[in-house]
Design an enzyme around this catalytic site. Structure first.
Site, PDB file in Angstrom:
ATOM      1  N   GLY A  75      -6.412  74.754 -20.770  1.00 16.94           N
ATOM      2  CA  GLY A  75      -6.282  76.123 -20.291  1.00 16.94           C
ATOM      3  C   GLY A  75      -5.648  77.040 -21.320  1.00 16.94           C
ATOM      4  O   GLY A  75      -6.056  78.195 -21.490  1.00 16.94           O
ATOM      5  N   THR A  76      -4.659  76.531 -22.019  1.00 12.91           N
ATOM      6  CA  THR A  76      -3.992  77.332 -23.048  1.00 12.91           C
ATOM      7  C   THR A  76      -4.996  77.768 -24.113  1.00 12.91           C
ATOM      8  O   THR A  76      -4.989  78.916 -24.567  1.00 12.91           O
ATOM      9  CB  THR A  76      -2.843  76.522 -23.678  1.00 12.91           C
ATOM     10  OG1 THR A  76      -1.817  76.379 -22.694  1.00 12.91           O
ATOM     11  CG2 THR A  76      -2.270  77.214 -24.904  1.00 12.91           C
ATOM     12  N   CYS A  82      17.406  75.207 -16.222  1.00  8.50           N
ATOM     13  CA  CYS A  82      17.881  74.062 -16.997  1.00  8.50           C
ATOM     14  C   CYS A  82      16.820  73.049 -17.385  1.00  8.50           C
ATOM     15  O   CYS A  82      16.931  72.422 -18.408  1.00  8.50           O
ATOM     16  CB  CYS A  82      18.989  73.364 -16.258  1.00  8.50           C
ATOM     17  SG  CYS A  82      20.588  73.835 -16.899  1.00  8.50           S
TER      18      CYS A  82
END
Lengths: 144, 393
Positions: B70-71, B324
């Site tokens: 997808g990227t 985090c």
């Protein structure tokens, strides 16, 4: 199970935190961090007349590393004298946890800072200048 | 383990895996080798898959370019479009809750002299089509706005945003990676010029994705080489994965009507169950316009990663939009940035440190949801008791 990003020690302290809670008649309380950064750590101390840490408890809002760092810190603190508490470095906490991921080292730093804040509060409650903590800390750093 | 992180990728359908296997064991030829059978077979299978993917989104086969993920599709859409000499304009519009692969790509364009507008979203994550209309300038080259946000599940008014672009004569790219297999995708009714989808998000394998490029829209390839994919994407094709993607598209088109209503039903149960559990649990995203089976929320007093870890220990795989844990393998704590999506929808950073996402697939069952709702109270209670902020008032 596949190993996650944390050591077994970290996971153990995360799942079974030692000394979690509050001390109602604590004579030193320190809180550091803020939720925007993702961590708040609070330490409650009971220091006796011989300046020995008789009891310690913590409460932490934070990630697995923050909870484990606080828990491990309290284990390393019980029975220690005030100067020994100040000599407790974040590195000692990291080592005792068999390491933390690099991006989580700041959690152990917070634990060290929380101890410092709690001791300042302790000296203040005894009517002494809390700056003594900074002086003692500087002296310890110089000696090492 | 109960898998509730399907925005990160779904379990491939068994029929997909079955269909792929012979392209590793028998039909392993290079599809560019047309003059012997195993090459020709690979080519034909790839073209059949192209047809299935096209039909899945109501496009023509020649409008589909296969990529690796997808990227890559998003990068090809944005950079490939702007790189083409037929396209002009130095202004690009996105929303402030795009996936990294659009957000970082577009942000870097500033170095090449582009101006960027990041449209604000409302507190449910929606872009207002009027805001888009007002943001379009004479020199606007491209608008790229995602269909479905993977973190908060919100589905945009993509067809209306597309209509605004069409009217203004500006190209419109849609990142539909979190939508495929969960919402009907019709490139014509969405009024888009480019659309990205990835196979792993609709029960296909990892390693195959596609970019739809509407006929007539000019896009330049980003990799130089052997002119595969008609020059849009040089490089040997991942035939087994592409074949798998084709099969996944065929299945999704035929069976979405069965699994989507069930996902909506389970989603409502999870939403209502969690909502009734604690008054300090806050949902994120839009309640009505959201990905079927997707529920996301944050809880006061509790940090996202510790909740994620506890749920994992109890056998649930969920997603965290936590400050985090987003990049725990980072070398530097500076890389642990808070989710910009949560910030954009106005989640207060002074009491929230991380959200949790639960996204179901067609494999999730009633039991799965019952089990999550069973473990949540004890898990949340445990972390609350540990939190210095709980019961402070």
């Amino acid at each position: 199970m596949a190993k996650g990003p944390y050591s077994d020690k970290v996971m153990d302290h995360f799942m079974n935190p030692r000394n979690m809670g509050e001390i109602s008649d604590a004579n030193g309380v320190g809180e550091v961090g803020n939720p925007a950064c993702g961590d708040v750590m609070k330490i409650f101390l009971k220091i006796n007349d011989d300046q020995v840490c008789e009891d310690v408890k913590f409460k932490t809002f934070g990630c697995g590393a923050a909870i484990a760092s606080s828990s491990m810190a309290t284990e390393l603190m019980i029975g220690k004298k005030v100067e020994e508490l100040l000599a407790l470095t974040n590195q000692a906490i990291v080592d005792a946890l068999d390491g933390l991921p690099p991006a989580k080292i700041h959690c152990s730093v917070m634990a060290e800072e929380a101890i410092e804040e709690a001791l300042k509060n302790y000296f203040k409650s005894k009517g002494q200048d809390p700056a003594i903590v900074d002086e003692m800390k500087a002296k310890i750093k110089k000696e090492n | 383990m109960i898998y509730l992180d399907n925005v990160a990728g779904t379990k491939p359908d068994a029929r997909v895996v079955e269909k792929m296997l012979s392209f590793y064991t028998e039909h392993y030829g290079n599809p560019s080798a047309h003059f012997y059978p195993i090459g020709r077979e690979a080519f034909e299978a790839m073209e059949a898959a192209r047809g299935e993917v096209a039909s899945f989104i109501n496009a023509k086969a020649e409008e589909i370019v296969f990529t690796s993920c997808g990227t890559e599709s998003n990068n090809l859409a944005v950079k490939g479009f702007l790189k083409n000499p037929k396209n002009s304009g130095k202004h690009v519009i996105i929303s402030e809750i795009e996936h990294f692969s659009v957000d970082s790509t577009v942000t870097k364009l500033i170095n090449d002299g582009y101006q960027i507008t990041k449209l604000k979203v409302d507190d449910s994550g929606l872009v207002n089509p009027d805001d888009l209309k007002n943001a379009i300038r004479k020199d606007t080259a491209l608008v790229s706005i995602q269909h479905t946000n993977p973190e908060i599940g919100t589905i945009q008014y993509t067809d209306r945003l597309g209509a605004v672009c069409r009217e203004a004569g500006v190209a419109f790219h849609v990142d539909a990676i979190a939508a495929a297999g969960f919402s009907e995708l019709d490139v014509k009714s969405l009024n888009c010029d480019m659309l990205s989808i990835a196979s792993q998000n609709f029960y296909g394998p990892r390693g195959a994705a596609a970019l739809y490029i509407r006929e007539g829209v000019k896009v330049s390839g980003l990799m130089d080489g052997g002119h595969q994919e008609r020059g849009y994407r040089s490089g040997s094709e991942n035939v087994p994965a592409i074949v798998g993607m084709g099969e996944a598209a065929r299945i999704a088109k035929a069976e979405m009507g069965i699994w989507v209503p069930e996902l909506v039903r389970l989603q409502k149960q999870l939403w209502d169950g969690l909502g009734g559990m604690f008054d300090f649990l806050h949902f994120t995203g839009n309640k009505d316009r959201r990905r079927p089976g997707h529920v996301s929320f944050w809880i006061e007093y509790i940090e996202g990663e510790s909740l994620l870890m506890w749920l994992s220990l109890k056998g649930f795989a969920c997603a965290s939009g936590s400050a985090c844990s987003s990049n725990i393998l980072a070398e530097d704590e500076e890389d642990l940035a808070a989710s910009y999506v949560l910030t954009a929808v106005g989640v207060p950073s002074d009491i929230c440190a991380g959200s949790l996402g639960m996204s179901m697939s067609k494999y999730n069952t009633q039991d799965d949801i019952d089990n999550v709702l069973k473990v949540m109270p004890e898990t949340v209670q445990r972390l609350c008791e540990m939190s210095p902020m709980y019961n402070r008032k």
